[in-house]
Design a protein around this motif. Sequence first.
Motif, mmCIF file in Angstrom:
data_model
loop_
_atom_site.group_PDB
_atom_site.id
_atom_site.type_symbol
_atom_site.label_atom_id
_atom_site.label_comp_id
_atom_site.label_asym_id
_atom_site.label_seq_id
_atom_site.Cartn_x
_atom_site.Cartn_y
_atom_site.Cartn_z
ATOM 1 N N VAL A 111 0.842 -1.200 0.000
ATOM 2 C CA VAL A 111 0.000 0.000 0.000
ATOM 3 C C VAL A 111 0.876 1.248 0.000
ATOM 4 O O VAL A 111 0.626 2.195 -0.732
ATOM 5 C CB VAL A 111 -0.967 -0.008 1.203
ATOM 6 N N LYS A 112 1.945 1.233 0.796
ATOM 7 C CA LYS A 112 2.854 2.386 0.870
ATOM 8 C C LYS A 112 3.472 2.698 -0.486
ATOM 9 O O LYS A 112 3.721 3.851 -0.815
ATOM 10 C CB LYS A 112 3.956 2.107 1.882
ATOM 11 N N ASP A 113 3.697 1.662 -1.291
ATOM 12 C CA ASP A 113 4.353 1.847 -2.583
ATOM 13 C C ASP A 113 3.390 2.186 -3.723
ATOM 14 O O ASP A 113 3.832 2.385 -4.852
ATOM 15 C CB ASP A 113 5.149 0.577 -2.944
ATOM 16 N N LEU A 114 2.099 2.247 -3.440
ATOM 17 C CA LEU A 114 1.129 2.615 -4.476
ATOM 18 C C LEU A 114 1.292 4.077 -4.868
ATOM 19 O O LEU A 114 1.770 4.892 -4.068
ATOM 20 C CB LEU A 114 -0.301 2.404 -3.962
ATOM 21 N N ASP A 116 0.201 7.892 -5.258
ATOM 22 C CA ASP A 116 -0.443 8.699 -4.221
ATOM 23 C C ASP A 116 -1.964 8.593 -4.195
ATOM 24 O O ASP A 116 -2.552 8.383 -3.146
ATOM 25 C CB ASP A 116 -0.046 10.172 -4.362
ATOM 26 N N ARG A 119 -2.950 5.130 -2.967
ATOM 27 C CA ARG A 119 -2.561 4.905 -1.575
ATOM 28 C C ARG A 119 -3.510 5.637 -0.628
ATOM 29 O O ARG A 119 -3.959 5.078 0.368
ATOM 30 C CB ARG A 119 -1.121 5.368 -1.341
ATOM 31 N N GLN A 123 -5.971 3.673 2.006
ATOM 32 C CA GLN A 123 -5.737 3.918 3.429
ATOM 33 C C GLN A 123 -7.023 4.382 4.106
ATOM 34 O O GLN A 123 -7.369 3.900 5.182
ATOM 35 C CB GLN A 123 -4.649 4.965 3.638
ATOM 36 N N ALA A 153 -6.542 0.284 -6.855
ATOM 37 C CA ALA A 153 -5.552 0.100 -5.791
ATOM 38 C C ALA A 153 -5.585 -1.328 -5.267
ATOM 39 O O ALA A 153 -4.543 -1.969 -5.093
ATOM 40 C CB ALA A 153 -5.814 1.092 -4.652
#
Length: 172
Positions: A111-114, A116, A119, A123, A153
């Motif tokens: 998820v962090k690497d998706l 912006d 992500r 989130q 995502a």
Amino acid sequence: MDRKEFENRVLPLSRMLYRFAFRLLASSEDAEDAVQEVCMKLWNMRNSLDQYASLEAFASTVTRNHCLDRIRKHGRLVLEDTRPLDTRTDDMNPEEEMEKVESYHNVLKLVKDLPDKYRTVIQLRDIEGLDYIEIQKQLGENINTIRVNLSRARKMVREQLKTMYYEPAGTG
């Protein structure tokens, strides 16, 4: 907008903006700084804030952009979630529990690497559990756009998990 109106309309949003900034920056100090800077920006724009249909959506957008600029400038911050998994059961052995925690952290890393926009929406929806209306208020985007971005995502995360956990056919 005078000082009193600003205090009544903008400052009550600071808690929501803090939570939003914290989700993006993963640091309480950075989130506090971000909210202060956003409030300063909004104060400097106080005479033109009435032109926005939703002050909450506009403030969220300013916060999001500020946090993303900060992340770009200082590098990506690690999304850490140290809360215990609430899905743990008493009949789990330590190996199963460790696998579950590892899987959880792998998903957070993906998820962090998706990108912006993906992500942020994953989130808000899947990690924070906000409903689509709340996400729309924060992001100021159309609900259909939010659904499409969330679907994309999730698909990206799912595809990465497949490559992480399953061998390609014919290699075993």
